[in-house]
Scaffold this active site. Structure first.
Site, PDB file in Angstrom:
ATOM      1  N   LYS A  98      -0.118 -10.028   8.598  1.00  0.00           N
ATOM      2  CA  LYS A  98      -0.121  -8.708   8.837  1.00  0.00           C
ATOM      3  C   LYS A  98      -1.190  -8.381   9.329  1.00  0.00           C
ATOM      4  O   LYS A  98      -2.230  -8.203   8.467  1.00  0.00           O
ATOM      5  CB  LYS A  98       0.378  -7.824   7.587  1.00  0.00           C
ATOM      6  CG  LYS A  98       0.580  -6.703   8.064  1.00  0.00           C
ATOM      7  CD  LYS A  98       1.147  -5.693   6.694  1.00  0.00           C
ATOM      8  CE  LYS A  98       1.056  -4.278   7.009  1.00  0.00           C
ATOM      9  NZ  LYS A  98       1.474  -3.461   5.646  1.00  0.00           N
TER      10      LYS A  98
ATOM     11  N   ARG B  41      -9.285  -0.574   4.610  1.00  0.00           N
ATOM     12  CA  ARG B  41      -8.890  -0.157   3.295  1.00  0.00           C
ATOM     13  C   ARG B  41      -9.722  -1.075   2.263  1.00  0.00           C
ATOM     14  O   ARG B  41     -10.452  -0.899   1.150  1.00  0.00           O
ATOM     15  CB  ARG B  41      -7.489  -0.359   2.877  1.00  0.00           C
ATOM     16  CG  ARG B  41      -6.646   0.573   3.240  1.00  0.00           C
ATOM     17  CD  ARG B  41      -5.135   0.632   2.668  1.00  0.00           C
ATOM     18  NE  ARG B  41      -4.692   1.937   3.034  1.00  0.00           N
ATOM     19  CZ  ARG B  41      -4.379   2.772   2.306  1.00  0.00           C
ATOM     20  NH1 ARG B  41      -5.113   2.663   0.928  1.00  0.00           N
ATOM     21  NH2 ARG B  41      -3.527   3.949   2.585  1.00  0.00           N
TER      22      ARG B  41
ATOM     23  N   TYR C 247     -13.131  -4.321  -2.812  1.00  0.00           N
ATOM     24  CA  TYR C 247     -14.303  -3.737  -4.032  1.00  0.00           C
ATOM     25  C   TYR C 247     -15.315  -4.736  -3.919  1.00  0.00           C
ATOM     26  O   TYR C 247     -16.369  -4.837  -3.415  1.00  0.00           O
ATOM     27  CB  TYR C 247     -14.007  -3.295  -4.868  1.00  0.00           C
ATOM     28  CG  TYR C 247     -15.057  -2.532  -5.593  1.00  0.00           C
ATOM     29  CD1 TYR C 247     -15.388  -1.346  -5.136  1.00  0.00           C
ATOM     30  CD2 TYR C 247     -15.441  -2.994  -6.912  1.00  0.00           C
ATOM     31  CE1 TYR C 247     -16.631  -0.768  -5.751  1.00  0.00           C
ATOM     32  CE2 TYR C 247     -16.569  -2.623  -7.550  1.00  0.00           C
ATOM     33  CZ  TYR C 247     -17.211  -1.448  -7.098  1.00  0.00           C
ATOM     34  OH  TYR C 247     -18.312  -0.755  -7.502  1.00  0.00           O
TER      35      TYR C 247
ATOM     36  N   THR D  42       0.663  -1.297  -0.007  1.00  0.00           N
ATOM     37  CA  THR D  42      -0.049  -0.024   0.054  1.00  0.00           C
ATOM     38  C   THR D  42       0.912   1.217   0.080  1.00  0.00           C
ATOM     39  O   THR D  42       0.660   2.066  -0.898  1.00  0.00           O
ATOM     40  CB  THR D  42      -0.740  -0.005   1.140  1.00  0.00           C
ATOM     41  OG1 THR D  42      -1.755  -1.111   1.242  1.00  0.00           O
ATOM     42  CG2 THR D  42      -1.725   1.279   1.265  1.00  0.00           C
ATOM     43  N   THR D  43       1.763   1.261   0.857  1.00  0.00           N
ATOM     44  CA  THR D  43       2.800   2.512   1.042  1.00  0.00           C
ATOM     45  C   THR D  43       3.633   2.631  -0.210  1.00  0.00           C
ATOM     46  O   THR D  43       3.820   3.694  -0.502  1.00  0.00           O
ATOM     47  CB  THR D  43       3.629   2.226   2.355  1.00  0.00           C
ATOM     48  OG1 THR D  43       3.136   1.845   3.351  1.00  0.00           O
ATOM     49  CG2 THR D  43       4.394   3.502   2.652  1.00  0.00           C
TER      50      THR D  43
ATOM     51  N   ILE E 138       5.329  -4.553  10.066  1.00  0.00           N
ATOM     52  CA  ILE E 138       5.555  -4.169   8.660  1.00  0.00           C
ATOM     53  C   ILE E 138       5.135  -2.418   8.682  1.00  0.00           C
ATOM     54  O   ILE E 138       4.072  -2.250   9.132  1.00  0.00           O
ATOM     55  CB  ILE E 138       4.730  -4.877   7.744  1.00  0.00           C
ATOM     56  CG1 ILE E 138       5.340  -6.382   7.651  1.00  0.00           C
ATOM     57  CG2 ILE E 138       4.791  -4.379   6.321  1.00  0.00           C
ATOM     58  CD1 ILE E 138       4.760  -7.240   6.644  1.00  0.00           C
TER      59      ILE E 138
ATOM     60  N   TYR F 194      -2.440 -10.540   4.526  1.00  0.00           N
ATOM     61  CA  TYR F 194      -2.495  -9.078   4.895  1.00  0.00           C
ATOM     62  C   TYR F 194      -4.156  -8.727   5.261  1.00  0.00           C
ATOM     63  O   TYR F 194      -4.670  -8.530   4.309  1.00  0.00           O
ATOM     64  CB  TYR F 194      -2.035  -8.055   3.907  1.00  0.00           C
ATOM     65  CG  TYR F 194      -1.924  -6.566   4.206  1.00  0.00           C
ATOM     66  CD1 TYR F 194      -2.007  -6.143   5.450  1.00  0.00           C
ATOM     67  CD2 TYR F 194      -1.767  -5.621   3.213  1.00  0.00           C
ATOM     68  CE1 TYR F 194      -2.004  -4.831   5.968  1.00  0.00           C
ATOM     69  CE2 TYR F 194      -1.577  -4.233   3.495  1.00  0.00           C
ATOM     70  CZ  TYR F 194      -2.053  -3.908   4.721  1.00  0.00           C
ATOM     71  OH  TYR F 194      -1.924  -2.566   5.232  1.00  0.00           O
TER      72      TYR F 194
END
Length: 292
Positions: free
Chosen positions: A163, A140, A109, A46-47, A205, A135
């Protein structure tokens, strides 16, 4: 098949002003991270703005990270998707770069059921031969990995970690209870590292590690050495910075922070729809960066 213990940096993807990837700067960032204590490089998460990279760009970034790191620390590549077939193809391509492991986010989504989650992760895991960290970040994706589903996934040989970024500490307790010894647990939230370590977690993380890699490494290392108060002191010291790094949508603030530091840490803009910070947040971030 454990991947790493300690602080893995969720590294940003540096862009030039024309929004192309700055591979020279990525090399500088990786060197900086390794020289300052980061225990793993997590690329194209994501980052790392994976959602606005093409597949070819994503694989090029992963390949570059593997080559630049040159075995000094493990490299783990984001290769998840909300489309199982796409995730399989991306994972296979990532594996071919020589990456040490993969990070698979929950489908977003279109979402799915817990049964669908299991089948999704299972299909991607069976398509490759390298370790995988799943994850969980429902804020999100709108999709939560139930602890019972995580336990079932832990029975798949190369699903080795999770994560955990649900923000639900009761769920983290249940996860730790069910999966102890079966999944390595990593904090996905920089303000909850010590609490997760107290449940048997093995690391983080981290977004903040882009800015303070040595601090994040030390926090985990001290805790795992049994120096809990020293570790807690770092956790509490970093709360103002962590809050500032999430004042707006990640990775906008952390890129702004690196650009404030400047020099070899300048990383350029974010790709749209991400943008620059609001003026008051930019000024507050500048003040905190100066203070540390």
């Amino acid at each position: 098949m454990a991947l790493f213990t300690g602080s893995g940096v969720a590294i940003v993807t540096p862009f030039k002003e024309d929004l192309s990837i700055d591979f020279d700067r990525l090399k500088s960032l990786i060197d900086y991270q390794i020289e300052n204590g980061s225990d793993a490089i997590i690329i194209c998460g994501t980052t790392g703005e994976a959602s606005t990279l093409t597949d070819d760009e994503q694989i090029a970034c992963i390949k570059a990270a593997v080559e630049y790191t040159a075995g000094r620390v493990p490299v783990i590549a984001g290769a998840g998707s909300n489309d199982t077939k796409h995730g399989i193809n991306l994972s296979k391509r990532a594996e071919e770069t020589g990456v040490d492991g993969l990070l698979h986010v929950t489908p977003y989504y279109n979402k799915t059921t817990q049964k669908g989650l299991y089948e999704h992760f299972k299909a991607m895991a069976e398509a490759v031969n390298i370790p995988i960290i799943i994850y969980n970040v429902p804020s999100r994706t709108g999709m939560n990995i139930a602890p019972e589903t995580a336990l079932k996934l832990s029975e798949i040989d190369n699903i080795v970690g999770i994560k955990e970024a649900s923000g639900n500490f009761a769920q983290a307790v249940a996860l730790a209870h069910l999966c102890q010894g079966k999944l390595d647990m990593y904090s996905g939230e920089d303000d909850k590292v010590v609490p997760l370590l107290s449940l048997g977690g093995v690391g983080v993380i981290s977004v903040a590690a882009n800015v303070v890699p040595q601090k994040m490494h030390d926090m985990v290392a001290l805790y795992l050495e049994g120096k809990h108060q020293e570790s807690l002191a770092i956790q509490l010291e970093l709360i103002p910075l962590v809050n500032a790094l999430f004042c707006e949508v990640n990775p906008m603030p952390v890129k702004a922070a690196l650009n404030i530091l400047g020099g070899d840490l300048s990383v350029g803009p974010c790709r749209p729809p991400l943008t620059t910070l609001e003026d008051h947040n930019q000024k507050a971030l500048e003040s905190i960066i100066k203070s540390i």
